[in-house]
Structure formats: structure tokens, C-alpha cells
Enzyme design. Structure first.
Site, PDB file in Angstrom:
ATOM      1  N   GLY A  11       0.841  -1.206   0.000  1.00 24.15           N
ATOM      2  CA  GLY A  11       0.000   0.000   0.000  1.00 24.15           C
ATOM      3  C   GLY A  11       0.867   1.243   0.000  1.00 24.15           C
ATOM      4  N   ARG A  37       0.544  -4.905  -4.896  1.00 26.36           N
ATOM      5  CA  ARG A  37       0.707  -5.952  -3.880  1.00 26.36           C
ATOM      6  C   ARG A  37       1.090  -7.275  -4.540  1.00 26.36           C
ATOM      7  NH1 ARG A  37      -0.880  -3.979   1.054  1.00 26.36           N
ATOM      8  NH2 ARG A  37      -2.516  -2.394   1.088  1.00 26.36           N
ATOM      9  N   ASP A  74       5.867  -5.389   5.712  1.00 28.77           N
ATOM     10  CA  ASP A  74       6.342  -6.763   5.962  1.00 28.77           C
ATOM     11  C   ASP A  74       6.206  -7.676   4.736  1.00 28.77           C
ATOM     12  OD1 ASP A  74       3.625  -6.551   6.262  1.00 28.77           O
ATOM     13  OD2 ASP A  74       3.488  -7.887   7.987  1.00 28.77           O
ATOM     14  N   THR A  88       4.836   1.795   6.299  1.00 24.53           N
ATOM     15  CA  THR A  88       3.413   1.483   6.473  1.00 24.53           C
ATOM     16  C   THR A  88       2.777   2.570   7.316  1.00 24.53           C
ATOM     17  OG1 THR A  88       1.797   0.121   7.634  1.00 24.53           O
ATOM     18  CG2 THR A  88       4.053  -0.176   8.322  1.00 24.53           C
ATOM     19  N   ASP A  93       0.338   2.042   9.054  1.00 28.30           N
ATOM     20  CA  ASP A  93      -0.160   1.366  10.258  1.00 28.30           C
ATOM     21  C   ASP A  93       0.857   1.387  11.413  1.00 28.30           C
ATOM     22  OD1 ASP A  93      -2.330   0.824   8.730  1.00 28.30           O
ATOM     23  OD2 ASP A  93      -2.150  -1.351   8.762  1.00 28.30           O
ATOM     24  N   ASP A 121       3.166  -0.669  12.190  1.00 27.28           N
ATOM     25  CA  ASP A 121       3.212  -1.936  12.923  1.00 27.28           C
ATOM     26  C   ASP A 121       4.357  -2.859  12.504  1.00 27.28           C
ATOM     27  OD1 ASP A 121       2.268  -2.572  10.434  1.00 27.28           O
ATOM     28  OD2 ASP A 121       0.553  -3.744  11.097  1.00 27.28           O
ATOM     29  N   ARG A 177      -4.856  -2.609  10.513  1.00 27.92           N
ATOM     30  CA  ARG A 177      -5.269  -4.000  10.272  1.00 27.92           C
ATOM     31  C   ARG A 177      -5.025  -4.868  11.503  1.00 27.92           C
ATOM     32  NH1 ARG A 177      -5.819  -7.399   6.135  1.00 27.92           N
ATOM     33  NH2 ARG A 177      -5.912  -5.703   4.646  1.00 27.92           N
TER      34      ARG A 177
HETATM   35  O1  F6P Z   1      -1.025  -0.452   4.269  1.00 26.80           O
HETATM   36  C1  F6P Z   1      -1.802  -1.032   5.275  1.00 26.80           C
HETATM   37  C2  F6P Z   1      -3.205  -0.628   5.081  1.00 26.80           C
HETATM   38  O2  F6P Z   1      -3.247   0.736   5.160  1.00 26.80           O
HETATM   39  C3  F6P Z   1      -4.182  -1.288   6.060  1.00 26.80           C
HETATM   40  O3  F6P Z   1      -4.425  -0.567   7.216  1.00 26.80           O
HETATM   41  C4  F6P Z   1      -5.413  -1.451   5.219  1.00 26.80           C
HETATM   42  O4  F6P Z   1      -6.161  -2.551   5.671  1.00 26.80           O
HETATM   43  C5  F6P Z   1      -4.859  -1.696   3.872  1.00 26.80           C
HETATM   44  O5  F6P Z   1      -3.660  -1.001   3.801  1.00 26.80           O
HETATM   45  C6  F6P Z   1      -5.780  -1.291   2.744  1.00 26.80           C
HETATM   46  O6  F6P Z   1      -5.105  -1.446   1.551  1.00 26.80           O
HETATM   47  P1  F6P Z   1      -5.676  -1.414   0.084  1.00 26.80           P
HETATM   48  O7  F6P Z   1      -4.993  -0.267  -0.560  1.00 26.80           O
HETATM   49  O8  F6P Z   1      -5.285  -2.699  -0.518  1.00 26.80           O
HETATM   50  O9  F6P Z   1      -7.152  -1.217   0.158  1.00 26.80           O
END
Ligand code: F6P
Length: 357
Positions: A10, A72, A103, A125, A127, A129, A171
Site C-alpha cells: 500500500g 501488492r 512486511d 506502512t 499502520d 506496525d 489491520r
Molecule cells: O497499508 C496497510 C493498510 O493501510 C491497512 O491498514 C489497510 O487494511 C490496507 O492497507 C488497505 O489497503 P488497500 O490499498 O489494498 O485497500
């Protein structure tokens, strides 16, 4: 040296600041040449690349997203994916690779390292985390965005005597909910680390209103879980059953369910707000620009020191080098000391909505 660089997973405000720092120091100090692989690991699988020089990185410091784009894509899930990555690196005569990601991206970097690639990781990230590092860039920007949203939600909640449930990203870890909830003065903060009892959430809101307040703000991380059998049965709420190539489900929707349950139990008019990708978009904060720049400068130095199979990490406000395996081996979730920050601001223990681990 000829160095490959890519951004995976992401996106996150500050990715361009890392690229810029790597390229500037690489060219000015070490005389390096850079090739950007496009769209994360897809760029290596399909040999999609572009030269990256000082002109290309000019003006990108304040820009969100990533000039290299991202995906991804997981090479391990594609036929001959890892071998194709290795072939692309050889074809482009790449001496070493800088992978900027979370990760998932870094677990692929580790696999390539085990196959002989000279790779250095940079943690990313919103997040916050990722293991082994105190902060990841993008997190501060996300918290600022959420905090501003909470300030806005406050005034409309107050005007309408409403309960507002604000869903934020997170998440596996509730860092964004925790930091922005505290900064934004939320009345209830719900994080994945502590399942919550919806009856207690409703009760704590009811008691607050009995104390004379007529609106409430609830911040809930997308990965938070109901503790009781009702209505989520201890599992996170999913948008659908689909999974990405790293096996992650699509979270989302807990705010709507929670808002409905709170309204049912309290009778107070309740609305849900899902901030979603607004948290990841736009310009990085000053803090994230500096942090991302420090990571970028650290990473290019690591390449020239030969610190391969390692990731630049922030520890006690110093950029250090740690093994990639350390970073990817576990998520850095909100610890008990930080959880106590939430508890310290809330009413007595018996009224608390979350269930201790
Ligand atoms: O990068 C992590 C995150 O921000 C999570 O908190 C969230 O669930 C996910 O990405 C959403 O990603 P996408 O862009 O695939 O919807």
C-alpha cells in the site's frame, strides 16, 4: 554502483521523499546510477523499469503516492516469480536493490537475499506496525489527517447531539486509532489488540451523556474485534471474502455495524464515518518528510557499507541497521503501556468498553 529501487504494498506519504534522498546521496556522494522498477515486485517480474536521476527526483519531496507506483504483487505466488525477478536484476546489471515496503514487500526482499541478491530494506506502512523500528514514515501524516477529521466530526456531532463512530486504518495494530484518538479527544478508542464489548461501549456513552454531555466520538480501528458472540463473533469485519496475493483479507465496515448497535442500545442518533484511503493520500507531514529522508540516507549508506539482508530502522531516534528477518518476524502491536494511555483518560475500570488481553 548500479542500484535498483522499488516501492511495494500500500502506498504511504513519504515514499517519494525516500526515493529522493537515496538518489541524491547516491549520486552526490557515491556516484551511483539508479533504475526504478515499476509497481513493486511486478516491475521485477515483468522487467518494467525507468532510469531515475536528479531530474526525475526534482520536486517530489512533498508529493504523496510514489513516482514508481506500487502493487501488492507477490512473486512467490506467480509461476517462476522469484526466478524472473533474479533474471531481471541480471539483465539490467543491477549491483544492489533497495526495497521500500512493509512486511510483505520485505519478506520478498528476504527471499531474494537468500538467493544472493544484495538487498537493503526501508520500512513503510501508515499502520506503524512493522517490527524492529520505532516508527514508520506515513504514520504521522495519517494521524494528522485523522486528527483533523475528528476535529471536524466533533463540531457536527455537537451540533446534532449525535454519536459519531469514525473508522480508521489499522489491520493488526491500533496505532492510528490510539494516537489520533488521543490527539482528537475521542471518548472511546477501540483497537485490534483489545476486543471490545459492545454493551460496555454503549453503556460508557450512556453514562457520559448522563454526566451532561450530549454527543460522543468513537474511534475504531478497521481491525478491531467484538469480544462477545454478537454481532462479529470475535472476528474482524470484512468487506468481502477476497484475499490479496499475500493472503490478506479486505477489512472494513466495523463502524457501520458498531453505529447501528450503539444506536439500538442507547437510543442516541449515531452516524458512521469511514476515512479509508484519505488517510494514505496527499502530502507527507514535515515529520514524515524528515523521517523518510533519514531512512533514504541510511539505506544508501547501508548499500555502500555492504549491509545486505538488512533494513534501515529507527531506534531511540537513531537510524540503525537491523536484519530483515527481525523486521518481518512479528508485527509491532500496541503494548500495554500505550493501552494504559487510553484507560487513563476513561472512566472507572468497570465502565470500560475494552476487554484486557
Ligand atoms: O497499508 C496497510 C493498510 O493501510 C491497512 O491498514 C489497510 O487494511 C490496507 O492497507 C488497505 O489497503 P488497500 O490499498 O489494498 O485497500
Amino acid at each position: 554502483m548500479k542500484i535498483g529501487i522499488l516501492t511495494g504494498g500500500g502506498d504511504c506519504p513519504g515514499l517519494n521523499a525516500v526515493i529522493r534522498a537515496v538518489v541524491r546521496k547516491g549520486i552526490f556522494t557515491y556516484g551511483d546510477e539508479f533504475i526504478g522498477f515499476l509497481e513493486g515486485w511486478r516491475g521485477l517480474i515483468e522487467n518494467m523499469s525507468t532510469p531515475v536521476d536528479l531530474d526525475v527526483v526534482g520536486g517530489i519531496l512533498p508529493r504523496g503516492g510514489t513516482i514508481l507506483r506500487t502493487s501488492r504483487t507477490n512473486p512467490s505466488k506467480r509461476p517462476d516469480g522469484i526466478d524472473r525477478c533474479l533474471a531481471t536484476l541480471e539483465k539490467n546489471q543491477i549491483d544492489s536493490l533497495i526495497a521500500i515496503g512493509g512486511d510483505d514487500t520485505l519478506s520478498v526482499a528476504q527471499k531474494l537475499y537468500e538467493r544472493g541478491v544484495k538487498v537493503v530494506g526501508v520500512p513503510k506502512t501508515i499502520d506503524n506496525d512493522l517490527g524492529g523500528t520505532d516508527y514508520t514514515f506515513g504514520f504521522d501524516t495519517a494521524c494528522n489527517i485523522v486528527c483533523e477529521a475528528l476535529d471536524r466530526v466533533h463540531t457536527t456531532a455537537e451540533a446534532h447531539n449525535r454519536v459519531m463512530v469514525v473508522e480508521v486504518m489499522g489491520r493488526d495494530a491500533g496505532w492510528i486509532a490510539l494516537y489520533s484518538g488521543i490527539a482528537g479527544g475521542a471518548d472511546v478508542i477501540l483497537i485490534p489488540e483489545r476486543p471490545f464489548d459492545v454493551d460496555k461501549v454503549a453503556e460508557s456513552i450512556r453514562q457520559r451523556h448522563e454526566r451532561g454531555r450530549y454527543f460522543s466520538i468513537v474511534v475504531v480501528a478497521e481491525g478491531a474485534k467484538f469480544s462477545s458472540a454478537e454481532p462479529g463473533q470475535g472476528a474482524p469485519v470484512l468487506q468481502d471474502m477476497g484475499k490479496d496475493e499475500f493472503g490478506h483479507v479486505k477489512l472494513g465496515g466495523i463502524a457501520n455495524i458498531l453505529a447501528r448497535e450503539i444506536e439500538k442500545r442507547t437510543g442516541y442518533e449515531t452516524r458512521a464515518v469511514v476515512l479509508g484511503h484519505i488517510q494514505r493520500g496527499g502530502s507527507p507531514s514535515a515529520f514524515d518528510r524528515v523521517l523518510a529522508t533519514r531512512y533514504g540516507l541510511g539505506a544508501i549508506d547501508m548499500v555502500h557499507r555492504g549491509d545486505f539482508g538488512c533494513m534501515a530502522a529507527l531506534r531511540a531516534n537513531k537510524i540503525v541497521s537491523i536484519r530483515l528477518v527481525e523486521a518481518i518476524s512479528r508485527n509491532r502491536t500496541v503494548d500495554d503501556e500505550m493501552i494504559q494511555l487510553i484507560d487513563g483518560l476513561m472512566p472507572r475500570a468497570e465502565e470500560r468498553a475494552t476487554v484486557p488481553r
